[in-house]
Design an enzyme around this catalytic site. Sequence first.
Site, PDB file in Angstrom:
ATOM      1  N   TRP A 139       3.237  65.109  18.352  1.00  0.00           N
ATOM      2  CA  TRP A 139       3.139  66.233  17.390  1.00  0.00           C
ATOM      3  C   TRP A 139       4.556  66.746  17.157  1.00  0.00           C
ATOM      4  CZ3 TRP A 139      -0.268  71.148  18.802  1.00  0.00           C
ATOM      5  CH2 TRP A 139      -0.093  72.141  17.833  1.00  0.00           C
ATOM      6  N   GLU A 140       5.101  66.429  15.978  1.00  0.00           N
ATOM      7  CA  GLU A 140       6.494  66.807  15.668  1.00  0.00           C
ATOM      8  C   GLU A 140       6.504  67.838  14.552  1.00  0.00           C
ATOM      9  OE1 GLU A 140       9.344  63.672  15.336  1.00  0.00           O
ATOM     10  OE2 GLU A 140       8.342  62.454  16.820  1.00  0.00           O
ATOM     11  N   PHE A 141       6.592  69.083  14.881  1.00  0.00           N
ATOM     12  CA  PHE A 141       6.567  69.693  16.201  1.00  0.00           C
ATOM     13  C   PHE A 141       5.703  70.940  16.076  1.00  0.00           C
ATOM     14  CE2 PHE A 141      10.688  67.491  16.284  1.00  0.00           C
ATOM     15  CZ  PHE A 141      10.616  66.840  17.500  1.00  0.00           C
TER      16      PHE A 141
END
Length: 372
Positions: A139-141
């Site tokens: 998960w960015e971000f």
Amino acid sequence: MANIMLCSCIVFFVALCSDVMANPHCKGVKGAYYPSWAFSTFPPSSIDTSLFTHIYYAFLVPNNTTFKFDIDDETSKLLFNFTSTLRSSVKTLFSVGGGGEGPARFSRMASTSVSRLSFIKSSIEVARKYRFDGFDLDWEFPQNKKDMENFAILLDEWRVEVKKESLATKRPQLLITAAVYFSVDFFLWGEFRSYPVPSINKNLDWINLMFYDYRGSWDTSATGAQAALFDTKSNVSTSYGLSTWIKAGALRSKLIMGLPLYGRTWKLKDPNVDGIGAPAVGVGPGDEGTLTYREIEKFNEENNAKVVYDSATVSAYSVAGTSWIGFDDTNSVAMKLHYAQSQRLRGYFFWAVAGDKDWKISTTAKQSWIIS
Ligand SMILES: *[C@@H]1O[C@H](CO)[C@@H](O)[C@H](O)[C@H]1NC(C)=O
Ligand SMILES: *[C@@H]1O[C@H](CO)[C@@H](O)[C@H](O)[C@H]1NC(C)=O
Ligand SMILES: *[C@@H]1O[C@H](CO)[C@@H](O)[C@H](O)[C@H]1NC(C)=O
Ligand SMILES: *[C@@H]1O[C@H](CO)[C@@H](O)[C@H](O)[C@H]1NC(C)=O
């Protein structure tokens, strides 16, 4: 002198190994992400599995409204090909999200118990159906404090479901890992926020620290070491990022050092002023100023480039005319892994496995990793 140093090293590592023995999970992790879009030129069978312990399939993305994985026939074939080729030699995980995906979908998924459970159940189903050993959340971000709270809850619930499934099926628990920012705090952009370290320690097998992308095409004013171990002028470095995680209480046995199998390029303002931090006027060769290590080797050879190792940042760069490339070579990778072991980290990973040239960097890494 050399002998004395060697002896203290061995004593040091023996002491460490007792920690390792106390913790069955302490075996060194030698990971790499597999870019699935490279399948036609770099199928899973081209990976030298003797160099790795864990390979991550990059990427799967859950449906934007149901948060379940909708896997089409083509992807299904790739997944089966990936796990059936690799699973007898290494552990396989699928990575969810990625740098290209953006944060919004995950933010919404993590924000309600219904959507979290839908995502979690589907992730377990996919892992079992395709015979993966686990999954990795990329998960960015998380963008704000609320996202970080939900991230913590998601990890709690994910681990609960993974344990339940393991008890019900009498199979080993699936691995849960995450790829995270180089620093525990986001102090450079957006709302100040910090990863939920207690939840990470409790629920994740480990985290992949993305120790790269410090400099790049978004700032063309000067060249830079995109994965500097040290930087005396700023806090954007691996040694600083790692120190923030440790200071925040992250268990060293959960920390995996990220290493790039790619470099970043600039176009020099003056070909005679070519150090790290030299004035630049744009990006250099490669797609948006990036080249894989394999491409860099080729470029350096074809252009008879000057190659320099910079011990201050622990990185390499090459120069040909106004083309400037910053990258990690065998020297910098060996030095970084000595550092990682002195900091008692769990292992390392590469982004991404297809970028190596004749397994040069991966082999150096494996040989540099002395702990189990
Ligand atoms: C997501 O799932 C919904 C409901 O099943 C479906 O209508 C939609 O087409 C899916 N989205 C994509 C991009 O596949
Ligand atoms: C995902 O869903 C949200 C809200 O339902 C919407 O705003 C967004 O455009 C969607 N994104 C994609 C890639 O479909
Ligand atoms: C995976 O795909 C490659 C390339 O298409 C093929 O050569 C190989 O036989 C496949 N392996 C399996 C186990 O399906
Ligand atoms: C680096 O971070 C520390 C706090 O961790 C701070 O005191 C220091 O001023 C920062 N240095 C720079 C150059 O931003």
